[in-house]
Design a protein around this motif. Structure first.
Motif, mmCIF file in Angstrom:
data_model
loop_
_atom_site.group_PDB
_atom_site.id
_atom_site.type_symbol
_atom_site.label_atom_id
_atom_site.label_comp_id
_atom_site.label_asym_id
_atom_site.label_seq_id
_atom_site.Cartn_x
_atom_site.Cartn_y
_atom_site.Cartn_z
ATOM 1 N N ALA A 85 0.845 -1.193 0.000
ATOM 2 C CA ALA A 85 0.000 0.000 0.000
ATOM 3 C C ALA A 85 0.879 1.242 0.000
ATOM 4 O O ALA A 85 1.935 1.260 0.622
ATOM 5 N N VAL A 86 0.432 2.263 -0.711
ATOM 6 C CA VAL A 86 1.185 3.516 -0.777
ATOM 7 C C VAL A 86 0.762 4.375 0.404
ATOM 8 O O VAL A 86 -0.427 4.634 0.589
ATOM 9 N N PRO A 87 1.719 4.811 1.221
ATOM 10 C CA PRO A 87 1.339 5.648 2.363
ATOM 11 C C PRO A 87 0.876 7.019 1.895
ATOM 12 O O PRO A 87 1.406 7.579 0.939
ATOM 13 N N ILE A 88 -0.143 7.536 2.562
ATOM 14 C CA ILE A 88 -0.655 8.868 2.231
ATOM 15 C C ILE A 88 -0.002 9.871 3.170
ATOM 16 O O ILE A 88 -0.120 9.757 4.384
ATOM 17 N N VAL A 89 0.703 10.842 2.574
ATOM 18 C CA VAL A 89 1.396 11.873 3.343
ATOM 19 C C VAL A 89 0.768 13.209 2.987
ATOM 20 O O VAL A 89 0.717 13.596 1.823
ATOM 21 N N SER A 90 0.299 13.913 4.002
ATOM 22 C CA SER A 90 -0.331 15.208 3.746
ATOM 23 C C SER A 90 0.749 16.272 3.549
ATOM 24 O O SER A 90 1.870 16.127 4.046
ATOM 25 N N PRO A 91 0.425 17.331 2.816
ATOM 26 C CA PRO A 91 1.408 18.411 2.617
ATOM 27 C C PRO A 91 1.863 19.022 3.932
ATOM 28 O O PRO A 91 3.012 19.437 4.061
ATOM 29 N N ARG A 92 0.990 19.070 4.946
ATOM 30 C CA ARG A 92 1.381 19.632 6.236
ATOM 31 C C ARG A 92 2.473 18.780 6.899
ATOM 32 O O ARG A 92 3.375 19.304 7.531
ATOM 33 N N GLU A 93 2.398 17.471 6.742
ATOM 34 C CA GLU A 93 3.436 16.593 7.292
ATOM 35 C C GLU A 93 4.728 16.703 6.509
ATOM 36 O O GLU A 93 5.809 16.486 7.032
ATOM 37 N N LEU A 94 4.613 17.020 5.243
ATOM 38 C CA LEU A 94 5.781 17.096 4.361
ATOM 39 C C LEU A 94 6.517 18.430 4.479
ATOM 40 O O LEU A 94 7.690 18.516 4.141
#
Ligand SMILES: [Zn+2]
Length: 72
Positions: free
Chosen positions: A14-23
Motif C-alpha cells: 500500500a502507498v502511504p498517504i502523506v499530507s502536505p502539512r506533514e511534508l
C-alpha cells in the motif's frame, strides 16, 4: 517479518498517504540545504566569501563550471 503494509489482495504494498502539512518541515529543510549548496557552488568567492581562502572555491570549482556560474 516485514513492516510493509499490503493491500486487501495482499499482492502489492500500500502507498502511504502523506499530507502536505506533514511534508512541509522536510521540504523546508531540503530547500535550505539546496540554497546553501547553490551558495557555496555559485557565490562563495571574493566579496561574498564566508570562509577565507580558496579551499571551498577550488573544491566546488568543477560544479561551478558545470552549472554555468561565472568564475574566471
Ligand atoms: Zn573556473
Amino acid at each position: 517479518m516485514s513492516d510493509v503494509t499490503l493491500d486487501r489482495r495482499g499482492s502489492t504494498p500500500a502507498v502511504p498517504i502523506v499530507s502536505p502539512r506533514e511534508l512541509l518541515p522536510y521540504a523546508l529543510f531540503a530547500g535550505v540545504l539546496m540554497m546553501l549548496l547553490i551558495f557555496f557552488v555559485g557565490a562563495e568567492e571574493g566579496a561574498t566569501s564566508i570562509i577565507g581562502g580558496h579551499s571551498v572555491h577550488e573544491f566546488v570549482h568543477d560544479a561551478r563550471h558545470l552549472l554555468g556560474f561565472p568564475c574566471h
